[in-house]
Design a protein around this motif. Structure first.
Motif, PDB file in Angstrom:
ATOM      1  N   GLU A 197       0.932  -1.144  -0.063  1.00 46.62           N
ATOM      2  CA  GLU A 197      -0.128  -0.047   0.105  1.00 46.62           C
ATOM      3  C   GLU A 197       0.757   1.201  -0.078  1.00 46.62           C
ATOM      4  OE1 GLU A 197      -2.629  -0.715   3.214  1.00 46.62           O
ATOM      5  OE2 GLU A 197      -4.074  -1.923   2.183  1.00 46.62           O
ATOM      6  N   SER A 198       1.998   1.398   0.794  1.00 50.17           N
ATOM      7  CA  SER A 198       3.087   2.266   0.597  1.00 50.17           C
ATOM      8  C   SER A 198       3.619   2.613  -0.604  1.00 50.17           C
ATOM      9  CB  SER A 198       3.997   1.881   1.644  1.00 50.17           C
ATOM     10  OG  SER A 198       3.578   2.040   3.096  1.00 50.17           O
ATOM     11  N   ALA A 199       3.942   1.420  -1.381  1.00 55.77           N
ATOM     12  CA  ALA A 199       4.543   1.399  -2.712  1.00 55.77           C
ATOM     13  C   ALA A 199       3.383   2.192  -3.663  1.00 55.77           C
ATOM     14  CB  ALA A 199       4.607   0.017  -3.280  1.00 55.77           C
ATOM     15  N   LEU A 200       1.984   1.829  -3.691  1.00 58.25           N
ATOM     16  CA  LEU A 200       1.149   2.548  -4.391  1.00 58.25           C
ATOM     17  C   LEU A 200       1.008   3.924  -3.961  1.00 58.25           C
ATOM     18  CD1 LEU A 200      -1.543  -0.452  -4.517  1.00 58.25           C
ATOM     19  CD2 LEU A 200      -0.155   0.476  -6.465  1.00 58.25           C
ATOM     20  N   ALA A 201       0.965   4.200  -2.748  1.00 58.46           N
ATOM     21  CA  ALA A 201       1.078   5.647  -2.357  1.00 58.46           C
ATOM     22  C   ALA A 201       2.085   6.448  -2.978  1.00 58.46           C
ATOM     23  CB  ALA A 201       1.111   5.934  -0.768  1.00 58.46           C
ATOM     24  N   VAL A 202       3.205   5.889  -2.918  1.00 57.84           N
ATOM     25  CA  VAL A 202       4.488   6.319  -3.780  1.00 57.84           C
ATOM     26  C   VAL A 202       4.268   6.534  -5.146  1.00 57.84           C
ATOM     27  CG1 VAL A 202       6.818   6.197  -4.443  1.00 57.84           C
ATOM     28  CG2 VAL A 202       6.056   5.773  -1.921  1.00 57.84           C
ATOM     29  N   ASP A 203       3.681   5.496  -5.884  1.00 51.11           N
ATOM     30  CA  ASP A 203       3.376   5.413  -7.432  1.00 51.11           C
ATOM     31  C   ASP A 203       2.124   4.824  -7.705  1.00 51.11           C
ATOM     32  OD1 ASP A 203       3.478   5.701 -10.253  1.00 51.11           O
ATOM     33  OD2 ASP A 203       5.555   5.272 -10.212  1.00 51.11           O
ATOM     34  N   PRO A 204       1.094   5.167  -7.940  1.00 49.78           N
ATOM     35  CA  PRO A 204      -0.004   4.650  -8.006  1.00 49.78           C
ATOM     36  C   PRO A 204       0.030   3.629  -9.520  1.00 49.78           C
ATOM     37  CG  PRO A 204      -0.589   6.760  -7.892  1.00 49.78           C
ATOM     38  CD  PRO A 204       0.881   6.765  -7.878  1.00 49.78           C
ATOM     39  N   ARG A 205       1.177   3.948 -10.117  1.00 52.74           N
ATOM     40  CA  ARG A 205       1.192   3.153 -11.572  1.00 52.74           C
ATOM     41  C   ARG A 205       1.648   1.828 -11.565  1.00 52.74           C
ATOM     42  NH1 ARG A 205      -1.430   4.686 -15.546  1.00 52.74           N
ATOM     43  NH2 ARG A 205      -0.007   4.028 -17.253  1.00 52.74           N
ATOM     44  N   ASN A 206       2.250   1.315 -10.407  1.00 49.37           N
ATOM     45  CA  ASN A 206       3.036   0.220  -9.952  1.00 49.37           C
ATOM     46  C   ASN A 206       2.123  -0.935  -9.924  1.00 49.37           C
ATOM     47  OD1 ASN A 206       4.797  -1.953  -9.021  1.00 49.37           O
ATOM     48  ND2 ASN A 206       5.629  -0.444  -7.335  1.00 49.37           N
ATOM     49  N   ARG A 207       2.039  -1.645 -11.181  1.00 53.61           N
ATOM     50  CA  ARG A 207       1.448  -2.692 -11.570  1.00 53.61           C
ATOM     51  C   ARG A 207       1.677  -3.775 -10.656  1.00 53.61           C
ATOM     52  NH1 ARG A 207       2.626  -2.614 -16.895  1.00 53.61           N
ATOM     53  NH2 ARG A 207       3.845  -4.405 -16.664  1.00 53.61           N
ATOM     54  N   GLN A 208       3.081  -4.142 -10.207  1.00 56.48           N
ATOM     55  CA  GLN A 208       3.757  -4.937  -9.557  1.00 56.48           C
ATOM     56  C   GLN A 208       3.193  -5.033  -8.188  1.00 56.48           C
ATOM     57  OE1 GLN A 208       5.112  -7.821 -10.905  1.00 56.48           O
ATOM     58  NE2 GLN A 208       4.840  -6.714 -13.017  1.00 56.48           N
ATOM     59  N   ALA A 209       2.790  -3.635  -7.561  1.00 54.24           N
ATOM     60  CA  ALA A 209       2.174  -3.767  -6.375  1.00 54.24           C
ATOM     61  C   ALA A 209       0.861  -4.192  -6.151  1.00 54.24           C
ATOM     62  CB  ALA A 209       2.342  -2.236  -5.850  1.00 54.24           C
ATOM     63  N   TYR A 210      -0.021  -4.078  -7.231  1.00 56.23           N
ATOM     64  CA  TYR A 210      -1.340  -4.380  -7.262  1.00 56.23           C
ATOM     65  C   TYR A 210      -1.059  -5.861  -7.419  1.00 56.23           C
ATOM     66  CZ  TYR A 210      -3.651  -0.120  -7.915  1.00 56.23           C
ATOM     67  OH  TYR A 210      -4.093   1.606  -7.750  1.00 56.23           O
ATOM     68  N   ILE A 211      -0.540  -6.615  -8.040  1.00 55.67           N
ATOM     69  CA  ILE A 211      -0.270  -7.978  -8.458  1.00 55.67           C
ATOM     70  C   ILE A 211       0.181  -8.638  -6.992  1.00 55.67           C
ATOM     71  CG2 ILE A 211       0.766  -9.775  -9.383  1.00 55.67           C
ATOM     72  CD1 ILE A 211       1.111  -8.015 -11.967  1.00 55.67           C
ATOM     73  N   GLY A 212       0.972  -7.718  -6.312  1.00 58.90           N
ATOM     74  CA  GLY A 212       1.448  -8.542  -4.910  1.00 58.90           C
ATOM     75  C   GLY A 212       0.316  -8.282  -3.917  1.00 58.90           C
ATOM     76  N   LEU A 213      -0.615  -7.426  -4.020  1.00 60.67           N
ATOM     77  CA  LEU A 213      -1.651  -7.408  -3.178  1.00 60.67           C
ATOM     78  C   LEU A 213      -2.489  -8.499  -3.364  1.00 60.67           C
ATOM     79  CD1 LEU A 213      -2.342  -3.501  -2.887  1.00 60.67           C
ATOM     80  CD2 LEU A 213      -1.694  -5.098  -1.187  1.00 60.67           C
ATOM     81  N   ALA A 214      -2.710  -8.690  -4.807  1.00 60.16           N
ATOM     82  CA  ALA A 214      -3.638  -9.772  -5.134  1.00 60.16           C
ATOM     83  C   ALA A 214      -2.920 -11.228  -4.898  1.00 60.16           C
ATOM     84  CB  ALA A 214      -3.967  -9.759  -6.670  1.00 60.16           C
ATOM     85  N   ARG A 215      -1.916 -11.260  -4.968  1.00 59.88           N
ATOM     86  CA  ARG A 215      -1.290 -12.674  -4.337  1.00 59.88           C
ATOM     87  C   ARG A 215      -1.382 -12.837  -2.803  1.00 59.88           C
ATOM     88  NH1 ARG A 215       3.652 -12.224  -8.612  1.00 59.88           N
ATOM     89  NH2 ARG A 215       2.605 -13.317 -10.370  1.00 59.88           N
ATOM     90  N   VAL A 216      -1.177 -11.798  -2.192  1.00 55.27           N
ATOM     91  CA  VAL A 216      -1.396 -11.985  -0.498  1.00 55.27           C
ATOM     92  C   VAL A 216      -2.667 -12.231  -0.437  1.00 55.27           C
ATOM     93  CG1 VAL A 216      -1.211 -10.553   1.601  1.00 55.27           C
ATOM     94  CG2 VAL A 216       0.713 -10.227  -0.089  1.00 55.27           C
TER      95      VAL A 216
END
Length: 166
Positions: free
Chosen positions: A58-77
């Motif tokens: 969530e912090s990674a997305l706050a820094v850059d909301p275009r980080n696709r890998q962060a969304y994929i990471g949240l989905a895997r968790v």
């Protein structure tokens, strides 16, 4: 004199459009801090420290909301926590950023099977096959997950209950 207001309006409109284009970042320039947080979260996820991984993602997305890998990471968790509905939504967010992301398509397909939506997972598999030029590992993995089917508890919950006749 008659053309001056029109020319001035056109110049302002042109200047506004040009400045809007310079303010946007291309997809390949994700903030390095966001990427580093995503990598740290991946390590925590592999260690089954899910809440800490979620916080970092969530912090990674706050820094850059275009980080696709962060969304994929949240989905895997979310999938690891047996929350396939939440995982599907996070994969949707990743697919909004890049509709042809093979990892997001495959992950979403797996989450759909985990949720019991096998037909929608098959649609993801077809889309994945059309995106991959050659047979890719993600398509093979998704095909095997679809063949295995949803978990038994999902099948039990989806089974129609017999109604008693009066």
């Amino acid at each position: 004199m008659r053309i001056t207001p029109i020319a001035l309006s056109a110049a302002i409109a042109l200047a506004t459009m040009a400045s809007a284009g310079h303010g946007q970042k291309p997809d390949d320039q994700i903030n390095p801090r966001s990427v580093a947080l995503t990598e740290q979260a991946r390590t925590l996820h592999s260690g089954a420290r899910y809440q800490e991984a979620i916080d970092l993602l969530e912090s990674a997305l706050a820094v850059d909301p275009r980080n696709r890998q962060a969304y994929i990471g949240l989905a895997r968790v979310a999938q690891s926590q047996k929350l396939p509905g939440k995982a599907v939504r996070f994969y949707d967010e990743a697919l909004k950023l890049e509709p042809n992301d093979v990892n997001a398509l495959a992950g979403q397909g797996e989450a759909l099977v985990q949720r019991g939506a096998v037909e929608r997972a098959k649609q993801n598999l077809e889309r994945l096959k059309s995106v991959c030029a050659n047979p890719c590992a993600q398509a093979t993995t998704l095909a095997s997950v679809i063949a295995k089917g949803p978990p038994p508890e999902v099948l039990t919950a989806q089974a129609p209950t017999p109604t008693a006749k009066p």
